[in-house]
Design a protein around this motif. Structure first.
Motif, PDB file in Angstrom:
ATOM      1  N   LEU A 158     -45.143 -42.731  -1.928  1.00 56.50           N
ATOM      2  CA  LEU A 158     -45.708 -41.451  -1.514  1.00 56.50           C
ATOM      3  C   LEU A 158     -47.210 -41.607  -1.302  1.00 56.50           C
ATOM      4  N   THR A 159     -47.728 -40.907  -0.306  1.00 55.36           N
ATOM      5  CA  THR A 159     -49.167 -40.913  -0.048  1.00 55.36           C
ATOM      6  C   THR A 159     -49.504 -39.667   0.755  1.00 55.36           C
ATOM      7  N   ASN A 160     -50.762 -39.536   1.167  1.00 55.37           N
ATOM      8  CA  ASN A 160     -51.190 -38.413   1.988  1.00 55.37           C
ATOM      9  C   ASN A 160     -51.766 -38.895   3.305  1.00 55.37           C
ATOM     10  N   ASP A 161     -51.578 -38.091   4.358  1.00 57.12           N
ATOM     11  CA  ASP A 161     -52.282 -38.382   5.595  1.00 57.12           C
ATOM     12  C   ASP A 161     -53.691 -37.794   5.502  1.00 57.12           C
ATOM     13  N   ASP A 162     -54.468 -37.878   6.573  1.00 56.01           N
ATOM     14  CA  ASP A 162     -55.858 -37.410   6.534  1.00 56.01           C
ATOM     15  C   ASP A 162     -55.975 -35.900   6.379  1.00 56.01           C
ATOM     16  N   GLU A 163     -54.903 -35.167   6.691  1.00 54.58           N
ATOM     17  CA  GLU A 163     -54.927 -33.708   6.594  1.00 54.58           C
ATOM     18  C   GLU A 163     -54.333 -33.199   5.288  1.00 54.58           C
ATOM     19  N   GLY A 164     -53.974 -34.111   4.397  1.00 56.47           N
ATOM     20  CA  GLY A 164     -53.445 -33.710   3.095  1.00 56.47           C
ATOM     21  C   GLY A 164     -51.951 -33.496   3.063  1.00 56.47           C
ATOM     22  N   ASN A 165     -51.245 -33.827   4.142  1.00 61.53           N
ATOM     23  CA  ASN A 165     -49.787 -33.683   4.152  1.00 61.53           C
ATOM     24  C   ASN A 165     -49.140 -34.796   3.334  1.00 61.53           C
ATOM     25  N   LEU A 166     -48.092 -34.456   2.587  1.00 62.24           N
ATOM     26  CA  LEU A 166     -47.372 -35.432   1.773  1.00 62.24           C
ATOM     27  C   LEU A 166     -46.392 -36.208   2.643  1.00 62.24           C
ATOM     28  N   VAL A 167     -46.499 -37.536   2.604  1.00 65.79           N
ATOM     29  CA  VAL A 167     -45.653 -38.417   3.405  1.00 65.79           C
ATOM     30  C   VAL A 167     -45.045 -39.454   2.478  1.00 65.79           C
ATOM     31  N   GLY A 168     -43.759 -39.748   2.666  1.00 66.68           N
ATOM     32  CA  GLY A 168     -43.091 -40.730   1.819  1.00 66.68           C
ATOM     33  C   GLY A 168     -42.150 -41.604   2.607  1.00 66.68           C
ATOM     34  N   SER A 169     -41.730 -42.717   1.974  1.00 67.40           N
ATOM     35  CA  SER A 169     -40.815 -43.646   2.635  1.00 67.40           C
ATOM     36  C   SER A 169     -39.789 -44.163   1.641  1.00 67.40           C
ATOM     37  N   THR A 170     -38.659 -44.567   2.185  1.00 66.06           N
ATOM     38  CA  THR A 170     -37.658 -45.275   1.393  1.00 66.06           C
ATOM     39  C   THR A 170     -37.880 -46.772   1.560  1.00 66.06           C
ATOM     40  N   LEU A 171     -37.288 -47.545   0.644  1.00 69.30           N
ATOM     41  CA  LEU A 171     -37.397 -48.995   0.691  1.00 69.30           C
ATOM     42  C   LEU A 171     -36.018 -49.571   0.975  1.00 69.30           C
ATOM     43  N   PRO A 172     -35.869 -50.414   1.996  1.00 67.03           N
ATOM     44  CA  PRO A 172     -34.550 -50.907   2.390  1.00 67.03           C
ATOM     45  C   PRO A 172     -33.748 -51.550   1.256  1.00 67.03           C
ATOM     46  N   VAL A 173     -34.401 -52.356   0.420  1.00 66.62           N
ATOM     47  CA  VAL A 173     -33.670 -53.055  -0.628  1.00 66.62           C
ATOM     48  C   VAL A 173     -33.115 -52.075  -1.669  1.00 66.62           C
ATOM     49  N   VAL A 174     -33.670 -50.881  -1.733  1.00 71.03           N
ATOM     50  CA  VAL A 174     -33.223 -49.851  -2.682  1.00 71.03           C
ATOM     51  C   VAL A 174     -32.259 -48.875  -2.020  1.00 71.03           C
ATOM     52  N   SER A 175     -32.539 -48.512  -0.767  1.00 69.12           N
ATOM     53  CA  SER A 175     -31.822 -47.422  -0.096  1.00 69.12           C
ATOM     54  C   SER A 175     -30.881 -47.909   0.993  1.00 69.12           C
ATOM     55  N   ASN A 176     -30.032 -48.879   0.674  1.00 64.96           N
ATOM     56  CA  ASN A 176     -28.995 -49.347   1.605  1.00 64.96           C
ATOM     57  C   ASN A 176     -29.540 -49.754   2.966  1.00 64.96           C
ATOM     58  N   GLY A 177     -30.706 -50.419   2.964  1.00 65.01           N
ATOM     59  CA  GLY A 177     -31.257 -50.940   4.212  1.00 65.01           C
ATOM     60  C   GLY A 177     -32.081 -49.968   5.014  1.00 65.01           C
ATOM     61  N   ALA A 178     -32.333 -48.758   4.484  1.00 64.90           N
ATOM     62  CA  ALA A 178     -33.053 -47.738   5.251  1.00 64.90           C
ATOM     63  C   ALA A 178     -34.552 -47.761   4.949  1.00 64.90           C
ATOM     64  N   TYR A 179     -35.356 -47.863   5.995  1.00 61.23           N
ATOM     65  CA  TYR A 179     -36.794 -47.629   5.906  1.00 61.23           C
ATOM     66  C   TYR A 179     -37.053 -46.370   6.710  1.00 61.23           C
ATOM     67  N   ASN A 180     -37.000 -45.223   6.026  1.00 65.51           N
ATOM     68  CA  ASN A 180     -37.173 -43.930   6.663  1.00 65.51           C
ATOM     69  C   ASN A 180     -38.486 -43.297   6.218  1.00 65.51           C
ATOM     70  N   ILE A 181     -39.074 -42.503   7.107  1.00 67.09           N
ATOM     71  CA  ILE A 181     -40.299 -41.782   6.810  1.00 67.09           C
ATOM     72  C   ILE A 181     -39.982 -40.286   6.736  1.00 67.09           C
ATOM     73  N   TYR A 182     -40.495 -39.620   5.679  1.00 66.32           N
ATOM     74  CA  TYR A 182     -40.273 -38.191   5.474  1.00 66.32           C
ATOM     75  C   TYR A 182     -41.603 -37.489   5.228  1.00 66.32           C
ATOM     76  N   LYS A 183     -41.610 -36.162   5.423  1.00 66.02           N
ATOM     77  CA  LYS A 183     -42.788 -35.353   5.115  1.00 66.02           C
ATOM     78  C   LYS A 183     -42.344 -34.060   4.440  1.00 66.02           C
ATOM     79  N   TRP A 184     -43.256 -33.491   3.629  1.00 67.43           N
ATOM     80  CA  TRP A 184     -42.986 -32.259   2.888  1.00 67.43           C
ATOM     81  C   TRP A 184     -44.111 -31.252   3.115  1.00 67.43           C
ATOM     82  N   THR A 185     -43.764 -29.965   3.108  1.00 69.44           N
ATOM     83  CA  THR A 185     -44.759 -28.889   3.050  1.00 69.44           C
ATOM     84  C   THR A 185     -44.761 -28.245   1.673  1.00 69.44           C
ATOM     85  N   ASP A 186     -43.660 -28.418   0.944  1.00 64.99           N
ATOM     86  CA  ASP A 186     -43.523 -27.898  -0.417  1.00 64.99           C
ATOM     87  C   ASP A 186     -42.623 -28.870  -1.172  1.00 64.99           C
ATOM     88  N   PRO A 187     -43.041 -29.356  -2.344  1.00 62.84           N
ATOM     89  CA  PRO A 187     -42.207 -30.335  -3.060  1.00 62.84           C
ATOM     90  C   PRO A 187     -40.869 -29.786  -3.518  1.00 62.84           C
TER      91      PRO A 187
END
Length: 451
Positions: free
Chosen positions: A184-213
């Motif tokens: 998890l990290t933030n972009d320059d505007e403070g939006n929350l951005v996260g990713s999955t890791l392929p070795v953990v998530s069945n080969g998926a490297y996906n990018i997600y964003k949230w406005t509310d946790p």
């Protein structure tokens, strides 16, 4: 002379010089339209320039009043200079002023140890737990600080753990059917951005964003690229943003995956060949790549753990792109940041994190480093202008930075853990969250103000 030369009222350079209490100071001004601006840090002592002179360069045969060699009080606003062109008729007025940079105040707001955050340091059998499986990074979402992997949510102003977790509904599942956001990290505007890791998530490297946790995330990009450790996001994920991440397993040289997101449309960019090597043992070996600014053509900063065979401290390479697939170094090829010991091997281990962050609208290099030599632990946090970091190898790291914190964490730090930093801008305050798994999270506030 040509007609243009006869009416030329330009100032080509303006260097302010002063001597105060036996020390000489020199400041190079920027000429912007009809302004002469000297960049000074917040909390600048203007007494230094209360009696100063200027070296001024003008167009051929032009004149300036007052003369640069006249000693003036530059500590007060309102100084005006008039340049008269060679034709002795055309004039232009320039106003002298200051442009602040850096921080008016910087301090630690709160610090929580790993146990105070609620994480375990030992299991029920008394064995040390795997801290990295508890969390690997943090990001901000509104008033909340959110931890990756554990999905725990904290009050970002106090560090207190709250009674709900990050909503990961719809996130790519692990083999057991549950979902995990690895980074998890933030972009320059403070939006929350996260990713999955392929070795953990069945080969998926996906990018997600949230406005509310507490609400389900939005899928930004779906892939099976073998990346996802330490994603770096520059720009606005809701407008134009760039995301880089190390391609797992690329060692000689280290290669980074890159995507550009523009109004929801994702484009894969050519892979970035850093030309750098990765040391695969002894401490943190996840390379980082960060852009100076969110743009197609810009400077890339690459952070690895290998300088040469006998110097394995954190190393920064920087340069523009060519092709645009290879970092082309300019200036020093690489910078060896202080690591408190040269060779990294059995008994000598370290971890580090570095990246370019938007702090109150300006780009700063943020470095966190930890080093452990047979149990003797040392670490620091440093923030500097990106153009100044290349001087760190010439001077001590503290003298070249705008903000420096030695011994960031109060507990002895174990380097066999991860480190991460995120920044959230809130008015004239920027909140910098530094995390070392197994040690804790520290919140530092960086303020910009003339007061």
């Amino acid at each position: 002379m040509t007609p243009d030369e006869l009416t030329d009222t330009s100032i080509t350079s303006f260097i302010l010089k002063a001597t105060y209490e036996g020390t000489q100071y020199q400041y190079t001004a920027v000429i912007r339209n009809d302004s002469i601006l000297v960049r000074v840090p917040y909390r600048f002592d203007f007494t230094v320039v209360s009696r100063a002179k200027a070296d001024v360069s003008l167009a051929n045969m032009a004149t300036i009043y007052p003369l640069g060699e006249t000693e003036l009080d530059y500590s007060q606003p309102g100084l005006t200079f008039t340049v008269t062109a060679p034709d002795q008729k055309t004039t232009k007025e320039y106003k002298f002023g200051y442009e602040p940079y850096g921080f008016g105040d910087a301090y630690q707001s709160w610090y929580k140890t790993w146990a105070e955050l609620g994480y375990q340091t030992f299991d029920s059998q008394g064995n040390e737990t795997s801290y990295d499986e508890q969390t690997s990074s943090v990001g901000v979402c509104g008033d909340y600080l959110v931890a990756a992997r554990s999905h725990w949510v904290f009050d970002r102003f106090t560090g207190e753990k709250l009674d709900f977790e990050l909503n990961v509904t719809g996130v790519a599942p692990k083999p057991d059917g549950t979902s995990e956001i690895f980074w998890l990290t933030n972009d320059d505007e403070g939006n929350l951005v996260g990713s999955t890791l392929p070795v953990v998530s069945n080969g998926a490297y996906n990018i997600y964003k949230w406005t509310d946790p507490r609400e389900a995330p939005t899928l930004v990009w779906e892939s099976t690229v073998d990346a996802g450790r330490r994603i770096d996001v520059r720009g606005d994920i809701n407008g134009t943003a760039y995301i880089t991440s190390w391609l797992t397993g690329t060692d000689q040289p280290v290669i980074f995956h890159r995507i550009k997101i523009q109004d929801g449309v994702v484009t894969e960019l050519p892979e970035l060949n850093s030309g750098r090597r990765r040391l695969t043992d002894y401490g943190n070996n996840w390379p980082c790549c960060s852009l100076k600014e969110p743009a197609d053509e810009t400077t890339y900063y690459v952070f690895t753990n290998y300088l040469n065979d006998w110097d394995h401290g954190p190393c920064i390479s920087y340069g523009t792109t060519d092709g645009p697939t290879t970092v082309v170094p300019y200036g020093p090829l690489e910078v060896d940041l202080p690591s408190y010991s040269g060779y990294v091997g059995w008994g000598n281990e370290y971890r580090h994190y570095a990246g370019v962050k938007n702090i109150n609208g300006d780009n700063y290099l943020v470095v966190m480093n930890g080093y452990d030599t047979w149990g003797a632990s040392t670490h620091y946090l440093a923030v500097a202008e990106v153009e100044e970091f290349k001087n760190w190898w010439q001077w001590s790291i503290s003298s070249a930075t705008l903000y420096y914190v030695p011994q960031l964490f109060s507990l002895q730090w174990n380097p066999n853990r991860n480190m991460a930093i995120t920044v959230y801008n809130d008015g004239d305050k920027s909140y910098l969250y530094a995390m070392a798994t197994g040690s804790g999270i520290a919140c530092h506030i960086l303020e910009t103000s003339w007061d």
